[in-house]
Motif scaffolding. Sequence first.
Motif, PDB file in Angstrom:
ATOM      1  N   SER A  86       0.954  -1.320   0.156  1.00 53.78           N
ATOM      2  CA  SER A  86       0.011  -0.030  -0.125  1.00 53.78           C
ATOM      3  C   SER A  86       0.889   1.196  -0.009  1.00 53.78           C
ATOM      4  O   SER A  86       0.632   2.263  -0.690  1.00 53.78           O
ATOM      5  N   PHE A  87       2.013   1.239   0.782  1.00 58.10           N
ATOM      6  CA  PHE A  87       2.927   2.129   0.877  1.00 58.10           C
ATOM      7  C   PHE A  87       3.485   2.483  -0.503  1.00 58.10           C
ATOM      8  O   PHE A  87       3.754   3.621  -1.106  1.00 58.10           O
ATOM      9  N   LEU A  88       4.033   1.495  -1.164  1.00 56.22           N
ATOM     10  CA  LEU A  88       4.494   1.474  -2.644  1.00 56.22           C
ATOM     11  C   LEU A  88       3.305   2.071  -3.475  1.00 56.22           C
ATOM     12  O   LEU A  88       3.813   3.234  -4.245  1.00 56.22           O
ATOM     13  N   PHE A  89       2.203   1.580  -3.456  1.00 57.13           N
ATOM     14  CA  PHE A  89       1.101   1.996  -4.383  1.00 57.13           C
ATOM     15  C   PHE A  89       0.969   3.537  -4.297  1.00 57.13           C
ATOM     16  O   PHE A  89       0.886   4.271  -4.972  1.00 57.13           O
ATOM     17  N   LEU A  90       0.735   4.077  -3.056  1.00 56.81           N
ATOM     18  CA  LEU A  90       0.369   5.207  -2.629  1.00 56.81           C
ATOM     19  C   LEU A  90       1.493   6.354  -3.289  1.00 56.81           C
ATOM     20  O   LEU A  90       1.353   7.466  -3.589  1.00 56.81           O
ATOM     21  N   ASN A  91       2.697   5.807  -2.751  1.00 51.07           N
ATOM     22  CA  ASN A  91       3.796   6.807  -3.339  1.00 51.07           C
ATOM     23  C   ASN A  91       3.906   6.981  -4.828  1.00 51.07           C
ATOM     24  O   ASN A  91       4.241   7.894  -5.466  1.00 51.07           O
ATOM     25  N   LEU A  92       3.512   5.917  -5.573  1.00 55.66           N
ATOM     26  CA  LEU A  92       3.601   5.886  -7.012  1.00 55.66           C
ATOM     27  C   LEU A  92       2.609   6.599  -7.552  1.00 55.66           C
ATOM     28  O   LEU A  92       2.732   7.572  -8.273  1.00 55.66           O
ATOM     29  N   LEU A  93       1.429   6.584  -6.662  1.00 53.59           N
ATOM     30  CA  LEU A  93       0.326   7.489  -7.292  1.00 53.59           C
ATOM     31  C   LEU A  93       0.616   8.915  -6.906  1.00 53.59           C
ATOM     32  O   LEU A  93       0.222   9.921  -7.747  1.00 53.59           O
ATOM     33  N   VAL A  94       1.245   9.134  -5.822  1.00 53.85           N
ATOM     34  CA  VAL A  94       1.636  10.939  -5.529  1.00 53.85           C
ATOM     35  C   VAL A  94       2.693  11.151  -6.360  1.00 53.85           C
ATOM     36  O   VAL A  94       2.402  12.359  -6.737  1.00 53.85           O
ATOM     37  N   LEU A  95       3.775  10.351  -6.717  1.00 57.74           N
ATOM     38  CA  LEU A  95       4.588  10.829  -7.927  1.00 57.74           C
ATOM     39  C   LEU A  95       4.208  11.015  -9.277  1.00 57.74           C
ATOM     40  O   LEU A  95       4.335  12.037  -9.994  1.00 57.74           O
ATOM     41  N   PHE A  96       2.964  10.265  -9.626  1.00 54.27           N
ATOM     42  CA  PHE A  96       2.177  10.343 -10.708  1.00 54.27           C
ATOM     43  C   PHE A  96       1.464  11.589 -10.736  1.00 54.27           C
ATOM     44  O   PHE A  96       1.482  12.329 -11.612  1.00 54.27           O
ATOM     45  N   LEU A  97       0.663  11.898  -9.430  1.00 50.21           N
ATOM     46  CA  LEU A  97      -0.220  13.384  -9.662  1.00 50.21           C
ATOM     47  C   LEU A  97       1.026  14.416  -9.633  1.00 50.21           C
ATOM     48  O   LEU A  97       0.441  15.335 -10.127  1.00 50.21           O
ATOM     49  N   TRP A  98       2.138  14.328  -8.980  1.00 49.38           N
ATOM     50  CA  TRP A  98       3.093  15.417  -9.108  1.00 49.38           C
ATOM     51  C   TRP A  98       3.620  15.478 -10.446  1.00 49.38           C
ATOM     52  O   TRP A  98       3.496  16.705 -10.748  1.00 49.38           O
ATOM     53  N   ASP A  99       3.890  14.512 -11.259  1.00 52.20           N
ATOM     54  CA  ASP A  99       4.250  14.797 -12.458  1.00 52.20           C
ATOM     55  C   ASP A  99       3.051  15.217 -13.315  1.00 52.20           C
ATOM     56  O   ASP A  99       3.383  16.124 -14.224  1.00 52.20           O
TER      57      ASP A  99
ATOM     58  N   ILE B 280       2.862  18.956 -12.551  1.00 57.62           N
ATOM     59  CA  ILE B 280       4.169  19.793 -13.281  1.00 57.62           C
ATOM     60  C   ILE B 280       3.722  19.847 -14.746  1.00 57.62           C
ATOM     61  O   ILE B 280       4.016  21.044 -15.387  1.00 57.62           O
ATOM     62  N   THR B 281       3.131  18.904 -15.414  1.00 57.43           N
ATOM     63  CA  THR B 281       2.800  19.062 -16.755  1.00 57.43           C
ATOM     64  C   THR B 281       1.645  20.055 -16.910  1.00 57.43           C
ATOM     65  O   THR B 281       1.662  20.776 -17.782  1.00 57.43           O
ATOM     66  N   ALA B 282       0.711  20.048 -15.767  1.00 52.28           N
ATOM     67  CA  ALA B 282      -0.194  21.040 -16.228  1.00 52.28           C
ATOM     68  C   ALA B 282       0.091  22.455 -16.082  1.00 52.28           C
ATOM     69  O   ALA B 282      -0.357  23.446 -16.376  1.00 52.28           O
ATOM     70  N   GLN B 283       0.964  22.416 -15.051  1.00 56.35           N
ATOM     71  CA  GLN B 283       1.673  24.022 -14.690  1.00 56.35           C
ATOM     72  C   GLN B 283       2.317  24.442 -16.075  1.00 56.35           C
ATOM     73  O   GLN B 283       2.209  25.475 -16.532  1.00 56.35           O
ATOM     74  N   LYS B 284       3.032  23.397 -16.666  1.00 58.60           N
ATOM     75  CA  LYS B 284       3.829  23.992 -18.097  1.00 58.60           C
ATOM     76  C   LYS B 284       2.669  24.278 -18.913  1.00 58.60           C
ATOM     77  O   LYS B 284       2.932  25.397 -19.668  1.00 58.60           O
TER      78      LYS B 284
END
Length: 684
Positions: free
Chosen positions: A16-29, A32-36
């Motif tokens: 769950s920790f791995l999945f949630l962190n991957l989800l957070v990184l995905f949302l962060w990416d 960033i794309t949306a900001q650009k």
Amino acid sequence: MYAKVRKREVLIPFFSFLFLNLLVLFLWDKSITAQKLALQERVHNSGELLSQKFLSIVKNDIQSLENLKHRFEITDGDYFNFWEHDAELILQQNASFKFIEWIDNFMIIRKISPSEGNEAAIGLDISKVDYRRDEWVKHSIDGSMNITPWSKMTQGGHAFLVDVPVYFNGEFKGTITAGMDFKENLDAFAENLPDYSIEIKDENNSVFYTQNQSKIASKDFMYTNVLKIDSLDNQNWSIKVSPASASFLSEKSSSTNNMLILGIALSTLMSLLIYFYLRSRLETQRAIRANKKLKITNKKLSTQRNRAEKASRAKTEFLSNMSHEIRTPLNGILGLIQLVKKSDKTDNYDHYIDLMDQSSKNLLDLVNDVLEIDKIESGKVSLKETVYNPSKAITTLVSQFKDEFESKSLYLDLKSQSTTNFSVIGDEGKFNQVIINLLKNALKFTSSGGATVTYEESLVNNVVTVNIKVSDTGIGIPQHTLSKIFKRFTQVDQGIKKKHEGSGLGLAICENLILLMGGKISVESQLDIGSTFQVNVPFKISDKQLKDVNSLNDDISHLDFSDLKVLVVDDNNINVLVLTKLLEKLGVKPDYTNDGISAVKMANEKDYQLVFMDIHMPHMDGYEATRLIKENKPEVIVIGLSADVTSQSINKSITFGMKDYLSKPLCPEKLHKLLIKYFSAVTN
């Protein structure tokens, strides 16, 4: 078991920790794309705004020259005397103008304002200036405005030269030419865009305006646009806009990074919560399973209790109703037997016998109804197919009930709207049983007036459809009861104040038998006015009757309708044409009109036998026209025409006096059948 539990408690939170962190990184990416994309959109919008503003500045500045030209032309050159005054006003009011000059038709600069500092340009022959000569001549002939590239001036400095050709007295006189530099107006607008670097070039790639050019922060977000300046010379200027401030790119980066840190913290917290939840869940699962089993058991008990209560109520209702209905005629029979025993044989003997006979029949009908509904609902009823004539069967049943109706001072009428009298294949007994039940109900619940039986049959694709209506003037049925009138034991009057005998099974039997025969039954009723039961049943035509029908079709194909007097009324000329041509193919030569008012007038002046009446027309609709025609000539048959096939429209048409109703689009078969239906006897 304990080791397995411990392993699951650790693995699930870890993944769950791995999945949630991957989800957070995905949302962060994604963020960033949306900001650009947002930054690109912001630069693009600012560039579009600057482009529009620049074109607006150029257009508004050049309009001043166009206005001066217009004053020269409308005064045929007289306004030329005020040249210096207007030129000075334009120079004072608009910072884009550096000087304004007059070039005559010999391409010589004759006047210039201000003269100070521009003395070197006076008397200059621009035909000797390469970049000026050809464009100036071309635009002088075309009469359109000309803008030169960013050029060095004879008197010093750089500017755009804008030529506006002037014509009056039918001749080209010269051009009003202005030296223009848009820097000041652009600077005033660029103050609102301090975070952007701006560069504007002419068609020769000469840079004539820059803003913050040395501060370009990133070329990844550059906006580029091409501005069409002169269509005749295909002159295009380019504009570039890009961010000039580092804060422009980094203003949201910190908030995005903070969201990344917060997301990782939340994922860690969620993993810990999952771990502690799994620990506690082990202890509560047994209680949940036990509670679930208890709920299922309670649900089953509740269902069984409801079934038992429903069965008990049905049993009580049935016994109460049957007890009353059976005891009433039985008490009458027993009482009358005692009276017969104690009375003289001549004292009301026949009257007592008649009463016992009626009570016995009522008791027998009740028992038969109970047995019939039981047979129907158990699926033991089947149809016995025989060949019989429904029309004759209806006539016989009406004649049998006529005396009973007349004994109550009621009328019983039969209206047959068909002359075909087809023989069909079906169960005559079940068919008669339905009609008998409906007639009994009409007799039972009607105290004044009477009942009317309407019979109609039609043949389509070797299937005879029988339509029967039983209408009475009885007590009627309340609206809230109509929806359940065909259910068992349902009667209009119930309880201790019940006035009419019966089991409440008659209509339930009718509906079940009609459904068994593939038909349908319906009811319309108004309280204290009466009820109308309508039965619609399809039958197969008998083989012998089918041969007779085919023979009849051969005979009617030779019917002559040429003497029929027909009027077609429709406000649509195409519909009139179609219907007229269809009638002509059947031998009919109709008259026609396009509105209801003229239709009424024509019907009064000529003895028409048939009128085809459109429903929806201006000035006077088909309903009103039919009413007026039928008032003066009730014998005329009026057939309604409309694309509206709702029951409300059809019923309204019949109410206003129309005999029948045809839906659009019309077909020859429908029209032919209608003429045969109403005029076959006349043509024969």
